[in-house]
Design a protein around this motif. Structure first.
Motif, short mmCIF file in Angstrom:
data_model
loop_
_atom_site.label_atom_id
_atom_site.label_comp_id
_atom_site.label_asym_id
_atom_site.label_seq_id
_atom_site.Cartn_x
_atom_site.Cartn_y
_atom_site.Cartn_z
N GLU A 227 0.88 -1.03 0.10
CA GLU A 227 -0.01 -0.11 0.20
C GLU A 227 0.82 1.32 0.01
O GLU A 227 0.58 2.25 -0.58
N ARG A 228 1.95 1.05 0.87
CA ARG A 228 2.76 2.44 0.97
C ARG A 228 3.60 2.78 -0.26
O ARG A 228 3.91 3.74 -0.87
N ARG A 229 3.88 1.57 -1.11
CA ARG A 229 4.55 1.70 -2.40
C ARG A 229 3.50 1.89 -3.59
O ARG A 229 4.09 2.06 -4.67
N GLY A 230 2.24 2.03 -3.45
CA GLY A 230 1.31 2.35 -4.53
C GLY A 230 0.86 1.23 -5.42
O GLY A 230 0.41 1.45 -6.35
N LYS A 231 1.02 -0.07 -4.81
CA LYS A 231 0.73 -1.11 -5.99
C LYS A 231 -0.69 -1.41 -5.72
O LYS A 231 -1.34 -0.94 -5.00
N ARG B 238 -6.65 2.80 0.99
CA ARG B 238 -6.99 3.45 2.41
C ARG B 238 -6.27 2.76 3.71
O ARG B 238 -6.56 3.28 4.58
N ILE B 239 -5.44 1.82 3.22
CA ILE B 239 -4.87 1.19 4.64
C ILE B 239 -3.79 2.09 5.07
O ILE B 239 -2.65 2.35 4.22
N THR B 240 -3.67 2.57 6.26
CA THR B 240 -2.51 3.48 6.78
C THR B 240 -1.85 2.47 7.58
O THR B 240 -0.43 2.63 7.58
N ASP B 241 -2.25 1.65 8.64
CA ASP B 241 -1.54 0.72 9.33
C ASP B 241 -2.24 -0.43 9.46
O ASP B 241 -3.52 -0.37 9.78
N CYS B 242 -1.79 -1.72 9.69
CA CYS B 242 -2.46 -2.88 9.79
C CYS B 242 -1.55 -3.95 10.47
O CYS B 242 -0.44 -4.18 10.01
N ARG B 243 -1.94 -4.18 11.55
CA ARG B 243 -1.15 -5.28 12.39
C ARG B 243 -1.93 -6.34 12.84
O ARG B 243 -3.18 -6.10 13.35
N ALA B 244 -1.41 -7.39 13.19
CA ALA B 244 -1.79 -8.66 14.02
C ALA B 244 -1.23 -8.84 15.31
O ALA B 244 0.08 -8.51 15.50
#
Length: 129
Positions: free
Chosen positions: A17-21, A67-73
């Motif tokens: 997401e940060r790389r724009g894929k 839309r994802i800024t951060d995502c953690r488990a």
């Protein structure tokens, strides 16, 4: 082991997401990961995902939406009673308006809003915003 696989997959999502894929391929597959992606899809954070070759190692192709800024488990077990879910979300999420905490409950894998509506507690899997 399932939580480690989920954590690696979610970090791949955030990095792509940060790389724009536009898409990302997740491997190996777990049922827990597919359920977590289901919650993300219902809330509009990913467009779609497709599970392929489930009987072997398996692959999941995820279409990202941006839309994802951060995502953690969470790799440790965090038990939550229904009355403490709101306190936990205030602590884990940046604001009240966006983001979701994903919880495993006896009713299945739900986000925190659904768990509050159904008045069930469970274990925290992770969060995304």
């Amino acid at each position: 082991m399932g939580r480690r696989i989920l954590n690696e997959a979610l970090s791949k999502l955030v990095n792509a997401e940060r790389r724009g894929k536009a898409t990302v391929q997740l491997q190996p597959v777990s049922i827990l990961m597919a359920s977590f992606l289901d919650v993300m899809k219902q809330r509009g954070y990913i467009r779609n995902y497709e599970v392929s070759d489930i009987h072997r190692v398996g692959k999941i192709n995820v279409e990202l939406q941006g839309r994802i800024t951060d995502c953690r488990a969470l790799t440790y077990r965090q038990d939550l009673k229904a009355k403490f879910i709101e306190k936990y979300t205030e602590r884990a999420l940046p604001t009240r308006q966006w983001g979701y905490v994903v919880i495993t409950t006896p009713n299945g894998i739900l986000d925190h809003e659904e768990a509050i509506k159904q008045n069930v507690g469970g274990q925290v899997l992770g969060y995304f915003y």
